[in-house]
Scaffold this active site. Structure first.
Site, PDB file in Angstrom:
ATOM      1  N   ASP A   1       0.931  -1.382  -0.100  1.00  0.00           N
ATOM      2  CA  ASP A   1       0.044   0.178   0.060  1.00  0.00           C
ATOM      3  C   ASP A   1       0.811   1.324   0.234  1.00  0.00           C
ATOM      4  O   ASP A   1       0.587   2.097  -1.052  1.00  0.00           O
ATOM      5  CB  ASP A   1      -0.648   0.133   1.291  1.00  0.00           C
ATOM      6  CG  ASP A   1      -1.903  -0.993   1.125  1.00  0.00           C
ATOM      7  OD1 ASP A   1      -2.308  -1.499   0.168  1.00  0.00           O
ATOM      8  OD2 ASP A   1      -2.394  -1.047   2.456  1.00  0.00           O
TER       9      ASP A   1
ATOM     10  N   TYR B   1      -8.055   4.727  -1.403  1.00  0.00           N
ATOM     11  CA  TYR B   1      -8.168   4.712  -0.241  1.00  0.00           C
ATOM     12  C   TYR B   1      -8.528   5.812   0.481  1.00  0.00           C
ATOM     13  O   TYR B   1      -8.406   6.818  -0.070  1.00  0.00           O
ATOM     14  CB  TYR B   1      -7.014   3.984   0.470  1.00  0.00           C
ATOM     15  CG  TYR B   1      -6.920   4.053   1.852  1.00  0.00           C
ATOM     16  CD1 TYR B   1      -7.613   2.857   2.493  1.00  0.00           C
ATOM     17  CD2 TYR B   1      -6.573   5.006   2.605  1.00  0.00           C
ATOM     18  CE1 TYR B   1      -7.535   2.741   3.721  1.00  0.00           C
ATOM     19  CE2 TYR B   1      -6.513   5.094   4.187  1.00  0.00           C
ATOM     20  CZ  TYR B   1      -7.110   3.739   4.534  1.00  0.00           C
ATOM     21  OH  TYR B   1      -7.031   3.680   6.062  1.00  0.00           O
TER      22      TYR B   1
END
Ligand SMILES: [Zn+2]
Length: 226
Positions: free
Chosen positions: A129, A223
């Site tokens: 991520d 996100y």
């Protein structure tokens, strides 16, 4: 001219407060001891940066004692000497125009990886991520000249990672803002700790490159709150 000058003064005042405040985050996150570690921020659209003064206790850092330097590391405003890592921060801003903030710490687990000169393999989704792959190692360099900055920039240019471990030294992280750079420093220490612990239990399992790329893209672009 007067208006521009007062705008600049206001912008610098705001940035001084932000950079001072972010140093408290380094303490809160357990990334620093004594006076080690520093955060800087570029004043957007200028050749100025705000950075921590050298050797001042974290308890005594406030907007008033942050140091304003140009991007050659010369002091423009402030009564204290800037961080001994100023040359490295300045080099990064000069060579990476998209970078608005830089953080450097001697956080324990990241330094332990740096001491061995080993890149941290991408074996956690949280690493994919934030870092999009391994956290790379930059070659050893002495403090005070452009050497550290050059090692950091040369290494980051071949990587998706906003963090690099300077061999035998510790992590430097970059971000679009100083807050992003501090976040990368926090995440860097966290994954260095987790992967170290995993290593004590056996060999961590790799993540396929396509999955790393997919995780990185989702986290970087989708996100959080829209
Ligand atoms: Zn250092």
């Amino acid at each position: 001219m007067t208006t521009r000058s007062s705008d600049l003064t206001a912008a610098l005042g705001h940035l001084r407060a932000e950079v001072a405040h972010l140093h408290a985050d380094l303490v809160r996150s357990g990334l620093v001891v004594w006076t080690a570690g520093n955060v800087s921020a570029r004043l957007p659209g200028t050749d100025l940066m705000v950075i921590k003064p050298s050797g001042v206790d974290y308890d005594h850092l406030g907007p008033e004692n942050m140091v304003v330097c140009d991007l050659d590391g010369n002091v423009v405003e402030g009564g204290l000497a800037p961080s001994s890592d100023t040359a490295a921060h300045a080099y990064i801003y000069r060579h990476l125009p998209h970078v608005g903030g830089v953080t450097h710490t001697h956080s324990t687990y990241a330094v332990a990886w740096a001491a061995r000169g080993e890149a941290v393999p991408c074996v956690l989704t949280a690493m994919a991520d934030e870092f999009g792959g391994a956290i790379p190692v930059a070659p050893f360099a002495l403090i005070g000249s452009d050497a550290i900055g050059r090692a950091v920039v040369d290494t980051l240019c071949g990587s998706t990672s906003p963090a690099v471990l300077v061999q035998n030294h510790g992590p430097f992280t970059i971000g679009r803002t100083a807050r992003d750079a501090v976040k990368a420093a926090v995440m860097c220490e966290d994954v260095c700790r987790s992967v170290h612990i995993a290593r004590q239990l056996g060999e961590p399992l790799p993540i396929a490159p396509d999955d790393i790329a997919s995780l990185h893209d989702r986290y970087q672009h989708h996100y959080g709150q829209p």
